[in-house]
Design a protein around this motif. Structure first.
Motif, PDB file in Angstrom:
ATOM      1  N   ARG A   1       0.799  -1.234   0.000  1.00 34.89           N
ATOM      2  CA  ARG A   1       0.000   0.000   0.000  1.00 34.89           C
ATOM      3  C   ARG A   1       0.830   1.282   0.000  1.00 34.89           C
ATOM      4  O   ARG A   1       0.263   2.373   0.098  1.00 34.89           O
ATOM      5  CB  ARG A   1      -0.922   0.000   1.221  1.00 34.89           C
ATOM      6  CG  ARG A   1      -2.085  -0.952   1.080  1.00 34.89           C
ATOM      7  CD  ARG A   1      -2.848  -1.065   2.397  1.00 34.89           C
ATOM      8  NE  ARG A   1      -2.942   0.207   3.075  1.00 34.89           N
ATOM      9  CZ  ARG A   1      -2.943   0.362   4.399  1.00 34.89           C
ATOM     10  NH1 ARG A   1      -2.844  -0.701   5.184  1.00 34.89           N
ATOM     11  NH2 ARG A   1      -3.034   1.552   4.940  1.00 34.89           N
TER      12      ARG A   1
ATOM     13  N   GLY B  87      17.488   3.722   7.555  1.00 41.87           N
ATOM     14  CA  GLY B  87      16.493   2.748   7.104  1.00 41.87           C
ATOM     15  C   GLY B  87      15.144   3.080   7.709  1.00 41.87           C
ATOM     16  O   GLY B  87      15.036   3.920   8.610  1.00 41.87           O
TER      17      GLY B  87
ATOM     18  N   ASN C 108       7.855   3.191  12.014  1.00 45.50           N
ATOM     19  CA  ASN C 108       6.438   3.562  12.113  1.00 45.50           C
ATOM     20  C   ASN C 108       5.553   2.362  12.362  1.00 45.50           C
ATOM     21  O   ASN C 108       5.722   1.291  11.794  1.00 45.50           O
ATOM     22  CB  ASN C 108       5.910   4.398  10.944  1.00 45.50           C
ATOM     23  CG  ASN C 108       6.450   4.058   9.585  1.00 45.50           C
ATOM     24  OD1 ASN C 108       6.284   4.815   8.656  1.00 45.50           O
ATOM     25  ND2 ASN C 108       7.101   2.921   9.458  1.00 45.50           N
TER      26      ASN C 108
HETATM   27  O1  PMT Z   1       4.754   5.480   1.002  1.00 42.75           O
HETATM   28  P1  PMT Z   1       3.790   5.956   2.085  1.00 42.75           P
HETATM   29  O2  PMT Z   1       2.350   5.616   1.746  1.00 42.75           O
HETATM   30  O3  PMT Z   1       3.998   7.404   2.407  1.00 42.75           O
HETATM   31  O4  PMT Z   1       4.086   5.132   3.423  1.00 42.75           O
HETATM   32  C1  PMT Z   1       5.290   5.301   4.076  1.00 42.75           C
HETATM   33  C2  PMT Z   1       5.865   3.948   4.537  1.00 42.75           C
HETATM   34  C3  PMT Z   1       4.932   3.335   5.567  1.00 42.75           C
HETATM   35  C4  PMT Z   1       6.016   2.995   3.342  1.00 42.75           C
HETATM   36  C5  PMT Z   1       7.278   4.262   5.143  1.00 42.75           C
HETATM   37  O5  PMT Z   1       7.114   5.161   6.214  1.00 42.75           O
HETATM   38  C6  PMT Z   1       7.965   2.991   5.589  1.00 42.75           C
HETATM   39  O6  PMT Z   1       7.778   2.505   6.697  1.00 42.75           O
HETATM   40  N1  PMT Z   1       8.835   2.411   4.709  1.00 42.75           N
HETATM   41  C7  PMT Z   1       9.504   1.142   4.936  1.00 42.75           C
HETATM   42  C8  PMT Z   1       8.551   0.031   4.614  1.00 42.75           C
HETATM   43  C9  PMT Z   1       9.214  -1.340   4.751  1.00 42.75           C
HETATM   44  O7  PMT Z   1       9.410  -1.997   3.767  1.00 42.75           O
HETATM   45  O8  PMT Z   1       9.594  -1.637   5.972  1.00 42.75           O
HETATM   46  P2  PMT Z   1      10.344  -3.042   6.390  1.00 42.75           P
HETATM   47  O9  PMT Z   1      10.329  -2.991   7.851  1.00 42.75           O
HETATM   48  O10 PMT Z   1       9.698  -4.176   5.678  1.00 42.75           O
HETATM   49  O11 PMT Z   1      11.800  -2.861   5.789  1.00 42.75           O
HETATM   50  C10 PMT Z   1      12.868  -2.342   6.551  1.00 42.75           C
HETATM   51  C11 PMT Z   1      13.814  -1.576   5.687  1.00 42.75           C
HETATM   52  O12 PMT Z   1      14.455  -2.474   4.773  1.00 42.75           O
HETATM   53  C12 PMT Z   1      13.214  -0.451   4.868  1.00 42.75           C
HETATM   54  O13 PMT Z   1      14.107   0.642   4.891  1.00 42.75           O
HETATM   55  C13 PMT Z   1      13.144  -1.063   3.462  1.00 42.75           C
HETATM   56  O14 PMT Z   1      13.282  -0.054   2.455  1.00 42.75           O
HETATM   57  C14 PMT Z   1      14.334  -1.993   3.477  1.00 42.75           C
HETATM   58  N2  PMT Z   1      14.233  -3.163   2.589  1.00 42.75           N
HETATM   59  C15 PMT Z   1      13.248  -4.089   2.781  1.00 42.75           C
HETATM   60  C16 PMT Z   1      13.200  -5.216   1.984  1.00 42.75           C
HETATM   61  C17 PMT Z   1      14.177  -5.379   0.974  1.00 42.75           C
HETATM   62  N3  PMT Z   1      14.160  -6.428   0.188  1.00 42.75           N
HETATM   63  N4  PMT Z   1      15.134  -4.452   0.817  1.00 42.75           N
HETATM   64  C18 PMT Z   1      15.183  -3.363   1.609  1.00 42.75           C
HETATM   65  O15 PMT Z   1      16.066  -2.512   1.438  1.00 42.75           O
END
Ligand code: PMT
Length: 408
Positions: free
Chosen positions: A214, A325, A352
């Motif tokens: 989303r 990150g 978040n």
């Molecule tokens: O885009 P919006 O609608 O404004 O919403 C914002 C958001 C909720 C998307 C944003 O604030 C947010 O939380 N982004 C990170 C979402 C995410 O993928 O979180 P994660 O906890 O799954 O990943 C952790 C980190 O690893 C993130 O920095 C992500 O970019 C990174 N990642 C994840 C998977 C992957 N294969 N490679 C990565 O680099």
């Protein structure tokens, strides 16, 4: 205390009705607004609306036709208004106004004032998509950009004429905060190259279907815009979203996690600060069929493989670059953020709680924890994403200073 004197130039487009809200938003953010309307603007909205909102007479004419004394004072009024104000915001800036500004025509009060004004200019074009994309408009914008003006690209969406595409005037609150940001402009990112990732990725299941999430890109685009307005060179690597890239930002569009991985790694060395706000898919479909999968009454299983963890790879490769990150969690926010900070060698995690209403994915606002390598954790109250973006950048600079001190 009197506000910061700002001129609001209103052009004759359907979006002129939003300028009344913009006048109020500018005042809420500390502006004292002098409105100037073109003749065409008055076909869409009455000067009285602005006069009532701002408490100031609205300028609509180049020459007053009252007494001879009035004629004398009105003949230099554009100079007085130009000298007394600190910023010129034009919204909506129609194709016609852009053309007249670009060519230096001075055939009404607003265009004459524009020539006399020596302060910063923020132009907010809004028009039909075909007019926005017309080579004449594109050229006029190039001229105005070369002249050093700030140009806020229009939003994408359904326009009054029924077309869907770029051309909508951005939300007044956003224009006002960019306008006031120009006045308070900080140049604390002048020597930085900031690489921001934003939006979702799409992992194909077959030629017509995909797995995604989303993410709207709003958080990442707000970060790119904030860094850009503070002087950074910005590389924005974005998954598919319905947002226009902020003016001056280098946009690289990608679809899949593998494409994002390739784009990030190939531009990594240029960046001094990397901010990974994209919601990257953790899995992709192995062996995507070449043809559309047919519906049958049988159960269907997908064979999913993990995608490359881009953040972890940057963490392994990075030298003295600052790595920020994100963590999108539905539970154990702090614990998960700390784990990601360590395991991916980040300097800061913006965490978040995405299960909460009105923040995280898609929303206009966010509320986050900044979990830092120094051991400190900060809570940022719920606020518009552009405000959160500014606070994340403030903290990035403080953190870099703190980490430098520790390392030296
Ligand atoms: O885009 P919006 O609608 O404004 O919403 C914002 C958001 C909720 C998307 C944003 O604030 C947010 O939380 N982004 C990170 C979402 C995410 O993928 O979180 P994660 O906890 O799954 O990943 C952790 C980190 O690893 C993130 O920095 C992500 O970019 C990174 N990642 C994840 C998977 C992957 N294969 N490679 C990565 O680099």
């Amino acid at each position: 205390m009197p506000g910061i004197p700002v001129i609001l130039g209103v052009g004759g487009g359907i979006a002129a009705y939003k300028s009344a809200e913009l006048a109020r938003a500018l005042m809420e953010q500390g502006g004292e607004v002098q409105t100037v309307m073109t003749h065409a603007a008055q076909e869409f909205i009455r000067p009285l609306t602005f006069a009532a909102l701002t408490g100031h007479k609205v300028i609509t004419e180049m020459f007053s036709n009252a007494s001879s004394e009035d004629v004398l004072s009105s003949s230099v009024e554009h100079i007085r208004v130009a000298q007394e104000n600190r910023l010129l915001v034009v919204a909506p800036a129609t194709a016609d106004l852009l053309a007249r500004f670009a060519q230096g025509l001075a055939n009404d009060f607003l265009t004459t004032l524009y020539l006399a004004f020596q302060g910063p200019v923020l132009l907010c074009p809004a028009m039909n998509t075909a007019m926005w994309e017309h080579p004449a408009t594109v050229r006029n914008l190039e001229i105005l950009r070369e002249r050093g003006h700030n140009i806020l690209a229009p939003d994408d969406g359904r326009l009054a004429c029924g077309t869907v595409g770029p051309g909508r005037l951005p939300e007044p609150a956003r224009i006002a905060s960019i306008a006031m940001g120009i006045l308070r402009q900080r140049h604390d990112f002048d020597n930085e190259t900031v690489l921001v990732t934003a939006g979702p990725t799409r992992e194909p299941m077959d030629p017509v279907r995909f797995i995604s999430n989303r993410s709207s890109g709003k958080m990442g685009y707000a970060l790119a815009e904030a860094a850009m307005s503070r002087g950074a060179r910005v590389i924005l690597i974005s998954g598919p979203v319905h947002l226009s890239a902020p003016e001056g930002v280098e946009l690289i569009q990608v679809q899949t996690a593998h494409e994002m991985h390739h784009a990030v790694i190939s531009r990594l060395d240029e960046a001094s600060i990397i901010i990974k706000s994209a919601a990257v898919a953790d899995y992709y479909v192995a062996n995507v069929p070449a043809q559309k999968v047919k519906k049958t009454p049988m159960r269907l299983s997908l064979d999913l493989e993990p995608t490359p963890d881009i953040l972890a790879e940057i963490g392994r490769r990075k030298g003295d670059q600052l790595l920020i990150g994100f963590a999108a969690e539905t539970e154990n926010l702090l614990q998960e953020a700390r784990r990601k900070l360590q395991s991916k060698n980040c300097d800061m995690i913006v965490a978040n709680l995405v299960s909460q209403d009105g923040v995280g994915f898609e929303s206009e606002e966010n509320e986050v924890l900044l979990v830092q390598r120094t051991g400190e954790t900060l809570h940022l109250d719920k606020a518009p994403k552009r405000v959160i973006a500014g606070q994340v950048l403030d903290q990035a600079l403080i953190l870099r200073l703190a980490l430098h001190k520790v390392e030296n």
